[in-house]
Design a protein around this motif. Sequence first.
Motif, PDB file in Angstrom:
ATOM      1  N   GLU A 185      16.920  40.664  40.764  1.00 54.13           N
ATOM      2  CA  GLU A 185      16.593  41.993  40.238  1.00 54.13           C
ATOM      3  C   GLU A 185      17.558  43.052  40.771  1.00 54.13           C
ATOM      4  N   LEU A 186      18.030  42.854  41.992  1.00 49.25           N
ATOM      5  CA  LEU A 186      18.960  43.812  42.577  1.00 49.25           C
ATOM      6  C   LEU A 186      20.268  43.870  41.792  1.00 49.25           C
ATOM      7  N   PHE A 187      20.733  42.702  41.333  1.00 52.22           N
ATOM      8  CA  PHE A 187      22.006  42.634  40.611  1.00 52.22           C
ATOM      9  C   PHE A 187      21.826  42.357  39.115  1.00 52.22           C
ATOM     10  N   HIS A 188      20.554  42.454  38.647  1.00 56.33           N
ATOM     11  CA  HIS A 188      20.246  42.278  37.218  1.00 56.33           C
ATOM     12  C   HIS A 188      20.767  40.939  36.702  1.00 56.33           C
ATOM     13  N   MET A 189      20.426  39.891  37.439  1.00 54.76           N
ATOM     14  CA  MET A 189      20.846  38.533  37.083  1.00 54.76           C
ATOM     15  C   MET A 189      19.643  37.594  37.118  1.00 54.76           C
ATOM     16  N   SER A 190      19.859  36.393  36.645  1.00 55.40           N
ATOM     17  CA  SER A 190      18.847  35.345  36.765  1.00 55.40           C
ATOM     18  C   SER A 190      18.656  35.021  38.252  1.00 55.40           C
ATOM     19  N   PRO A 191      17.433  34.735  38.672  1.00 55.59           N
ATOM     20  CA  PRO A 191      17.211  34.403  40.091  1.00 55.59           C
ATOM     21  C   PRO A 191      17.750  33.030  40.491  1.00 55.59           C
ATOM     22  N   VAL A 192      17.963  32.153  39.515  1.00 59.72           N
ATOM     23  CA  VAL A 192      18.322  30.757  39.826  1.00 59.72           C
ATOM     24  C   VAL A 192      19.595  30.633  40.670  1.00 59.72           C
ATOM     25  N   PRO A 193      20.716  31.287  40.292  1.00 55.54           N
ATOM     26  CA  PRO A 193      21.927  31.142  41.123  1.00 55.54           C
ATOM     27  C   PRO A 193      21.712  31.606  42.561  1.00 55.54           C
ATOM     28  N   TRP A 194      20.887  32.638  42.738  1.00 56.72           N
ATOM     29  CA  TRP A 194      20.633  33.166  44.087  1.00 56.72           C
ATOM     30  C   TRP A 194      19.775  32.202  44.892  1.00 56.72           C
ATOM     31  N   ILE A 195      18.806  31.548  44.234  1.00 56.35           N
ATOM     32  CA  ILE A 195      17.997  30.540  44.922  1.00 56.35           C
ATOM     33  C   ILE A 195      18.898  29.438  45.462  1.00 56.35           C
ATOM     34  N   VAL A 196      19.815  28.975  44.614  1.00 55.75           N
ATOM     35  CA  VAL A 196      20.747  27.915  45.020  1.00 55.75           C
ATOM     36  C   VAL A 196      21.652  28.404  46.149  1.00 55.75           C
ATOM     37  N   LEU A 197      22.242  29.598  45.976  1.00 52.67           N
ATOM     38  CA  LEU A 197      23.202  30.127  46.951  1.00 52.67           C
ATOM     39  C   LEU A 197      22.581  30.288  48.332  1.00 52.67           C
ATOM     40  N   PHE A 198      21.416  30.936  48.392  1.00 53.61           N
ATOM     41  CA  PHE A 198      20.864  31.254  49.706  1.00 53.61           C
ATOM     42  C   PHE A 198      20.225  30.036  50.375  1.00 53.61           C
ATOM     43  N   ASN A 199      19.771  29.077  49.597  1.00 50.97           N
ATOM     44  CA  ASN A 199      19.316  27.832  50.216  1.00 50.97           C
ATOM     45  C   ASN A 199      20.496  27.040  50.772  1.00 50.97           C
ATOM     46  N   LEU A 200      21.613  27.043  50.042  1.00 46.77           N
ATOM     47  CA  LEU A 200      22.820  26.382  50.560  1.00 46.77           C
ATOM     48  C   LEU A 200      23.310  27.069  51.830  1.00 46.77           C
ATOM     49  N   LEU A 201      23.240  28.417  51.848  1.00 43.14           N
ATOM     50  CA  LEU A 201      23.639  29.167  53.038  1.00 43.14           C
ATOM     51  C   LEU A 201      22.736  28.810  54.220  1.00 43.14           C
ATOM     52  N   ALA A 202      21.416  28.745  53.964  1.00 45.37           N
ATOM     53  CA  ALA A 202      20.468  28.408  55.025  1.00 45.37           C
ATOM     54  C   ALA A 202      20.721  26.996  55.554  1.00 45.37           C
ATOM     55  N   ILE A 203      21.012  26.054  54.649  1.00 45.74           N
ATOM     56  CA  ILE A 203      21.304  24.676  55.074  1.00 45.74           C
ATOM     57  C   ILE A 203      22.605  24.623  55.881  1.00 45.74           C
ATOM     58  N   ALA A 204      23.601  25.408  55.453  1.00 50.25           N
ATOM     59  CA  ALA A 204      24.868  25.459  56.199  1.00 50.25           C
ATOM     60  C   ALA A 204      24.641  25.991  57.618  1.00 50.25           C
ATOM     61  N   MET A 205      23.762  26.994  57.739  1.00 52.01           N
ATOM     62  CA  MET A 205      23.440  27.544  59.063  1.00 52.01           C
ATOM     63  C   MET A 205      22.841  26.471  59.972  1.00 52.01           C
ATOM     64  N   LEU A 206      22.047  25.571  59.369  1.00 52.27           N
ATOM     65  CA  LEU A 206      21.403  24.509  60.144  1.00 52.27           C
ATOM     66  C   LEU A 206      22.398  23.672  60.927  1.00 52.27           C
ATOM     67  N   PHE A 207      23.556  23.436  60.320  1.00 54.91           N
ATOM     68  CA  PHE A 207      24.518  22.511  60.925  1.00 54.91           C
ATOM     69  C   PHE A 207      25.596  23.248  61.724  1.00 54.91           C
ATOM     70  N   TYR A 208      25.360  24.544  61.951  1.00 57.55           N
ATOM     71  CA  TYR A 208      26.191  25.291  62.895  1.00 57.55           C
ATOM     72  C   TYR A 208      25.875  24.771  64.289  1.00 57.55           C
ATOM     73  N   ARG A 209      26.871  24.588  65.113  1.00 60.98           N
ATOM     74  CA  ARG A 209      26.703  23.904  66.403  1.00 60.98           C
ATOM     75  C   ARG A 209      25.632  24.561  67.272  1.00 60.98           C
ATOM     76  N   LYS A 210      25.648  25.882  67.358  1.00 62.27           N
ATOM     77  CA  LYS A 210      24.644  26.602  68.150  1.00 62.27           C
ATOM     78  C   LYS A 210      23.648  27.256  67.188  1.00 62.27           C
ATOM     79  N   PHE A 211      22.808  26.418  66.586  1.00 66.30           N
ATOM     80  CA  PHE A 211      21.914  26.918  65.538  1.00 66.30           C
ATOM     81  C   PHE A 211      20.870  27.889  66.072  1.00 66.30           C
ATOM     82  N   TYR A 212      20.261  27.570  67.234  1.00 68.44           N
ATOM     83  CA  TYR A 212      19.177  28.428  67.708  1.00 68.44           C
ATOM     84  C   TYR A 212      19.623  29.878  67.946  1.00 68.44           C
TER      85      TYR A 212
END
Length: 392
Positions: free
Chosen positions: A97-124
């Motif tokens: 809604e912020l960028f007047h787009m479909s939510p689907v690409p953002w769901i994919v993007l931010f879940n991928l970002l969150a998963i990428a954060m998981l495998f950062y060496r110092k995750f905590y």
Amino acid sequence: MITAALVFGPSKLTITSKMGAVYGYSLLWLVVVAIFFMAVFTAMSTRIGAATDQTLLASVRLKWGNPASVAMGIGVFLVATSFQAGNSIGVGIAAGELFHMSPVPWIVLFNLLAIAMLFYRKFYPLLEKTMIFLIVVMLFCFIITFFYARPDVGQMAKGLVTPSVPEGSTGLIIAFTASCFSIVGALYQSYLIQERIRSNPELKNTKNDSHTGIILLGVMCFVVIVCAAAILNPKGIPVNSATDMARALEPIFGSNASAFFLIGLFGAAFSSVIGNASVGGTLLGDALGLGSNFSSVTVRYLVALVMVIGAAVAIRFGKLPLELIVFAQSVTIFVVPFIGTAMYMVANDRKIMGDKVNSPFVKAAAGLGLVIIFALAVINSKELFFNNPLFK
């Protein structure tokens, strides 16, 4: 801080907005009650984590055997996975809604970002910094509005100190209490404090104060209710959509209110995407003997699994299917009282806790909290199994 950000997700933002919009200041007392019991159980969980090197589920395994530990871990994993779709949907709606787009690409993007954060060496440490940043974003939007909204101080004080149950408010009271007094969130605190001690062993023998984050959770709930009571309630706006909630920011942000609200919604949703998935993955890993901390690659894969399932449901259905909500509620009804009781019994065990065992005051306060947990379970069971159209 992480526990506060985990508990204050999109559903909490909706519930608190609706409480203020429909019932004004009259339910503010409920924030004090729910936060008190949440603080008691979170502090108790903190002491459990600091008292021993073994995890809470390991303590449960010692006291009641492996089946009890496995049941707790799988139960929490199922609840976290069931509700993860709602967090992904919140992220998608906020950015879409912020960028007047479909939510689907953002769901994919931010879940991928969150998963990428998981495998950062110092995750905590990264998780901690991310959660604090997102809480600051949420607080900024609503606290500024709080002062510009000019709430009725007299009514605000009355709502805080005079308990009342307005007609028709029972459902919201139950929903707020169950979500704010989050036993699963409190349980996870014991794992978070052990993660902190692993990264900084000197914390083992210092006072681990969990109250700051929980008080902050209460402040966020309080501020949102007051903003809605001061702005939405006089206009008769009941809060049925994100747009309705955004109007609470109009006094300061004007036509940009929607954008600032959506940023706040994003903060609530993205913090819960990470936090909720971390709870589910960590507890399942511990229950199955696969690891219980973020240094375990298996645990990180399990956390990622929760995110993937949540994102898949969000993309496929666009909203939480009713059957999934019913499933999550039914698992919660049976798991939460068991978790609360297990935490209470472990924290009362001097052999496990040593000098961090529950004091007489905590025993009494937490015992009363357990009564509330069981009462909510009974009420929710009645609503779920006897008043739900799926079971008729």
